[in-house]
Design an enzyme around this catalytic site. Structure first.
Site, mmCIF file in Angstrom:
data_model
loop_
_atom_site.group_PDB
_atom_site.id
_atom_site.type_symbol
_atom_site.label_atom_id
_atom_site.label_comp_id
_atom_site.label_asym_id
_atom_site.label_seq_id
_atom_site.Cartn_x
_atom_site.Cartn_y
_atom_site.Cartn_z
ATOM 1 N N ASN A 8 0.821 -1.214 0.000
ATOM 2 C CA ASN A 8 0.000 0.000 0.000
ATOM 3 C C ASN A 8 0.860 1.271 0.000
ATOM 4 O O ASN A 8 0.500 2.277 -0.577
ATOM 5 C CB ASN A 8 -0.914 -0.005 1.232
ATOM 6 C CG ASN A 8 -1.748 1.252 1.326
ATOM 7 O OD1 ASN A 8 -2.609 1.491 0.492
ATOM 8 N ND2 ASN A 8 -1.459 2.087 2.319
ATOM 9 N N HIS A 9 2.016 1.171 0.679
ATOM 10 C CA HIS A 9 2.830 2.370 0.862
ATOM 11 C C HIS A 9 4.302 1.997 0.938
ATOM 12 O O HIS A 9 4.647 0.834 1.135
ATOM 13 C CB HIS A 9 2.431 3.092 2.156
ATOM 14 C CG HIS A 9 2.304 2.151 3.331
ATOM 15 N ND1 HIS A 9 1.121 1.550 3.682
ATOM 16 C CD2 HIS A 9 3.217 1.684 4.213
ATOM 17 C CE1 HIS A 9 1.309 0.772 4.729
ATOM 18 N NE2 HIS A 9 2.572 0.824 5.070
ATOM 19 N N ASP A 61 1.338 6.644 0.282
ATOM 20 C CA ASP A 61 0.659 5.543 -0.415
ATOM 21 C C ASP A 61 1.063 5.513 -1.883
ATOM 22 O O ASP A 61 1.133 6.561 -2.529
ATOM 23 C CB ASP A 61 -0.863 5.730 -0.353
ATOM 24 C CG ASP A 61 -1.465 5.200 0.931
ATOM 25 O OD1 ASP A 61 -0.757 5.198 1.956
ATOM 26 O OD2 ASP A 61 -2.643 4.796 0.911
ATOM 27 N N ASP A 109 -0.064 -6.898 3.458
ATOM 28 C CA ASP A 109 -0.304 -5.897 4.501
ATOM 29 C C ASP A 109 -1.295 -4.828 4.028
ATOM 30 O O ASP A 109 -1.202 -4.338 2.900
ATOM 31 C CB ASP A 109 1.048 -5.232 4.832
ATOM 32 C CG ASP A 109 0.946 -4.209 5.940
ATOM 33 O OD1 ASP A 109 0.741 -4.617 7.084
ATOM 34 O OD2 ASP A 109 1.061 -2.995 5.650
ATOM 35 N N TYR A 161 -6.710 -0.638 1.366
ATOM 36 C CA TYR A 161 -6.535 0.799 1.087
ATOM 37 C C TYR A 161 -5.805 1.109 -0.220
ATOM 38 O O TYR A 161 -5.321 2.223 -0.396
ATOM 39 C CB TYR A 161 -5.754 1.450 2.250
ATOM 40 C CG TYR A 161 -6.164 0.948 3.607
ATOM 41 C CD1 TYR A 161 -7.417 1.249 4.120
ATOM 42 C CD2 TYR A 161 -5.310 0.145 4.366
ATOM 43 C CE1 TYR A 161 -7.813 0.761 5.360
ATOM 44 C CE2 TYR A 161 -5.705 -0.348 5.609
ATOM 45 C CZ TYR A 161 -6.955 -0.037 6.095
ATOM 46 O OH TYR A 161 -7.334 -0.512 7.314
ATOM 47 N N LEU A 162 -5.714 0.139 -1.128
ATOM 48 C CA LEU A 162 -4.868 0.355 -2.310
ATOM 49 C C LEU A 162 -5.384 1.490 -3.206
ATOM 50 O O LEU A 162 -4.611 2.262 -3.741
ATOM 51 C CB LEU A 162 -4.753 -0.928 -3.135
ATOM 52 C CG LEU A 162 -4.200 -2.167 -2.410
ATOM 53 C CD1 LEU A 162 -3.995 -3.306 -3.404
ATOM 54 C CD2 LEU A 162 -2.883 -1.856 -1.691
ATOM 55 N N GLU A 192 -8.264 4.760 -4.050
ATOM 56 C CA GLU A 192 -9.068 5.809 -3.435
ATOM 57 C C GLU A 192 -10.195 6.183 -4.392
ATOM 58 O O GLU A 192 -10.031 6.068 -5.602
ATOM 59 C CB GLU A 192 -8.228 7.080 -3.177
ATOM 60 C CG GLU A 192 -7.052 6.897 -2.251
ATOM 61 C CD GLU A 192 -5.875 6.195 -2.902
ATOM 62 O OE1 GLU A 192 -5.611 6.461 -4.089
ATOM 63 O OE2 GLU A 192 -5.242 5.347 -2.248
ATOM 64 N N GLU A 248 -4.382 -9.159 5.127
ATOM 65 C CA GLU A 248 -4.552 -8.381 6.350
ATOM 66 C C GLU A 248 -5.556 -7.280 6.035
ATOM 67 O O GLU A 248 -5.216 -6.232 5.493
ATOM 68 C CB GLU A 248 -3.241 -7.753 6.830
ATOM 69 C CG GLU A 248 -3.382 -7.238 8.248
ATOM 70 C CD GLU A 248 -2.860 -5.829 8.503
ATOM 71 O OE1 GLU A 248 -2.849 -5.424 9.669
ATOM 72 O OE2 GLU A 248 -2.490 -5.107 7.559
ATOM 73 N N HIS A 273 2.193 -8.364 16.487
ATOM 74 C CA HIS A 273 3.166 -7.292 16.708
ATOM 75 C C HIS A 273 2.499 -5.925 16.821
ATOM 76 O O HIS A 273 3.165 -4.936 17.123
ATOM 77 C CB HIS A 273 4.176 -7.276 15.551
ATOM 78 C CG HIS A 273 3.540 -6.877 14.258
ATOM 79 N ND1 HIS A 273 2.700 -7.721 13.563
ATOM 80 C CD2 HIS A 273 3.570 -5.712 13.561
ATOM 81 C CE1 HIS A 273 2.263 -7.096 12.483
ATOM 82 N NE2 HIS A 273 2.771 -5.878 12.454
ATOM 83 N N ASP A 274 1.201 -5.849 16.528
ATOM 84 C CA ASP A 274 0.480 -4.579 16.593
ATOM 85 C C ASP A 274 -0.266 -4.448 17.909
ATOM 86 O O ASP A 274 -0.264 -5.361 18.734
ATOM 87 C CB ASP A 274 -0.506 -4.479 15.427
ATOM 88 C CG ASP A 274 0.204 -4.126 14.128
ATOM 89 O OD1 ASP A 274 1.221 -3.399 14.186
ATOM 90 O OD2 ASP A 274 -0.253 -4.578 13.070
#
Ligand code: BGC
Length: 596
Positions: free
Chosen positions: A144-145, A212, A242, A246-247, A249, A284, A351-352
């Site tokens: 994504n980023h 992004d 990951d 959100y890829l 908009e 995810e 891990h989050d």
């Protein structure tokens, strides 16, 4: 522009990632390495549906070269341990070059390796050695980023009309996509940030140092595919994708789960199916069940093999405090059926932060009150603590939470260190408190490193109850009743019951709301799971329609329990936070013997 367009930058220093040359792609491992003894994808195409995954941060596990930072060689030296524990696959979060402003999820070179972790040869050797032990490797793919330090972004900001000018989402004014929520609310107040160099705003769903990528640009899509090809060529078994909602908009939407996003994931799936058959994609997507399920795709356009099931996790924690099965039953009932070949990824911690985005405001406030009474324990919309301290150090609660995780539909993802009940450090920044070095023994460097502990990438846990001298693998291994040995035996039992991975789930009516009961069944096995969510002992009557006369055997001990009565009920008594996995069968072995 496509990846075959010559790079017009003067130095050519920022190459698009070329498609690997398939003819010469070798999965090259150093010569003296024995190659994979795992079944091929054709022999075991659905391995991920019965697998237990183990998330391990390379830098947190084992330091082989005494610099205070874990590395591939260190991780490789612990494969015997992981095999002994009984996990089937490792998930390695990002190990690529990165400024480490977001634990490595800020990548500055997609096809490199942070040199502190080792070399490409070390990585390939790790993959080959893991395969030799029957352990698969899944790596993180953050598409994504990128980091703002990535050469693509540097080129994009300095040369708007150059080949990377359109690699990110640039606008003159921050006026679009205003319905998209801010995810990292602790640090960001907008998804737009101003860039002095280019004199424009850029779009980012996470930190402002993580611009992004612009998936509208075909060159970006091709570059991302080539990154996957590059790593698939090393022989990895899958990718955790990951932050995939959100890829793309689109104005007037929340910019999550948009159609073009699904189309691109389907394109990636087609690519791995064609070029790297058997490679598994894990989504995810922190979304409600009906949105998550879309990431499995359709028969005509499949997307991911596994999707993390985010909503079920907080319900497990809430159930332990409310002492009722209501929330868990609801979320199980709301969970859409899995498409053919699909699987949920379930987890207790990772891990989050323990994310609370999928619960109502009222539930969130309750969770904070129970589990994060101090503000320092919270991060963004969640709780930044490890499993054992979250559950007040209660071994019984931790065991029950694992019993639920291992018996719910899905493939469980364990988090390194939780098998010994490691603690956390809420005084560290952001989510670092749950990412401290693995505790192997009671030596000054906890067996993690022989370097000066002052030089470790993060300090060892120092609080009394959780310090390495009190909590470590060596001690757990020698103590038969330890958490580690208990979990290992649970994994052994689970391995004998593939039904936990592939069977159906039917909720069982019980006379006591604090007792959660369900049946896991397929053509070969039936297991009745009974869990006491309360802090007191309970006896409950279970309704088992159609099962009059069936026999119950404890899966752990093989001991026989009373049969299901003629009226299709059975009474089960459990101690506080107790649970049973009962093998249910209508075959009467003794009777069969007499008949012969
Ligand atoms: C990762 C986080 C990371 C975020 C932004 C998430 O999905 O799990 O650790 O901070 O993506 O990259």
């Amino acid at each position: 522009m496509t990846s075959s367009t010559p790079d017009p930058t003067p130095t050519g220093a920022i190459p698009l990632i070329p498609a690997p040359d398939r003819a010469s792609a070798t999965h090259a491992v150093p010569e003296d390495t024995v190659v994979a003894t795992l079944p091929s994808p054709a022999e075991d195409p659905h391995w991920y549906r019965t697998a237990v995954f183990y998330e391990v941060l390379t830098h947190a596990f084992m330091d082989s070269n005494h610099d205070g930072i874990g590395d591939f060689e260190g991780l490789r030296s612990k494969l015997d341990y992981l095999q002994w524990l009984g996990v089937d696959a490792l998930w390695l979060p990002p190990f690529y070059p990165s400024p480490m402003a977001d634990g490595g999820y800020d990548i500055s070179d997609y096809t490199g390796i942070d040199e502190r972790y080792g070399t490409m040869d070390d990585f390939r050797t790790l993959v080959a050695d893991a395969h030799e032990r029957g352990i698969r490797i899944v790596i993180d793919m953050v598409m994504n980023h990128t980091s703002d330090q990535h050469p693509w972004f540097q080129a994009s900001r300095t040369d708007p009309s150059g080949p990377y000018g359109d690699f990110y989402v640039w606008r003159d004014r921050p006026s679009e996509y205003l319905d998209a929520r801010v995810i990292f609310v602790d640090t960001e107040d907008s998804n737009w940030s101003w860039d002095e160099v280019r004199g424009q705003f850029f779009w980012h769903r996470f930190f402002s140092h993580q611009p992004d990528l612009n998936f509208e640009n075909p060159a970006v899509r091709e570059a991302v595919k080539n990154v996957l090809r590059f790593w698939a060529d090393t022989g990895v078994d899958g990718f955790r994708l990951d932050a995939i909602p959100y890829l793309y908009e689109e104005d007037g939407t929340n910019c999550e789960n948009l159609l073009p996003t699904h189309d691109f994931i389907a394109e990636l799936r087609q690519m791995v199916d064609d070029e790297y058959p058997g490679t598994v994609l894990i989504a995810e997507a922190n979304q409600p069940p009906h949105e998550v399920v879309a990431y499995f795709g359709t028969d005509a356009a499949p997307e991911c093999h596994v999707c993390f099931h985010f909503p079920i996790m907080p319900k497990i924690f809430a159930a332990l405090r409310e002492e009722t099965s209501k929330g868990v039953r609801e979320v199980l009932a709301e969970t859409p059926p899995l498409p053919k070949g699909g699987q949920w990824g379930t987890f207790l911690r990772n891990h989050d932060e323990l994310t609370l985005e999928m619960v109502t405001e009222e539930e969130r406030q309750k969770m904070y009150a129970w589990y994060a009474p101090e503000p320092r324990m919270r991060a963004n919309v969640g709780i930044r603590r490890r499993l054992m301290p979250l559950l007040r150090g209660s071994r019984r609660e931790v065991e029950l939470a694992h019993a639920l995780l291992l018996s719910f539909p899905g493939s469980p993802f364990l988090y390194y260190g939780d098998e010994i009940g490691m603690g956390d450090d809420i005084w560290l920044n952001d989510r670092d408190g749950v990412r401290t070095p693995m505790q192997w023994d009671d030596s000054p460097g906890a067996g993690y490193s022989t370097a000066d502990p002052e030089s470790f990438y993060l300090p060892l846990i120092s609080s009394g109850m959780y310090r390495p001298t009190a909590v470590n693998v060596a001690e757990h291994r020698t103590r038969p009743t330890s958490m580690l040995n208990w979990l290992r035996s649970m994994l052994q039992i689970r391995r004998k019951y593939p039904v936990f991975g592939i069977g159906s789930l039917t909720l069982v009516a019980t006379s006591d709301d604090a007792v959660l009961a369900f049946l896991r069944r397929d053509e070969r096995q039936s297991v009745l799971c009974v869990n006491n969510l309360s802090t007191t002992s309970r006896s409950a009557r279970l309704q088992l329609p159609g099962m009059a006369g069936w026999h119950l055997y404890d899966a752990a001990s093989g001991n026989r329990f009373p049969d299901v009565r003629e009226d299709e009920t059975v009474d089960i008594t459990l101690g506080r936070h107790g649970f049973y996995w009962l093998d249910v069968t209508f075959l009467d072995e003794e009777k069969d013997d007499e008949d012969q």
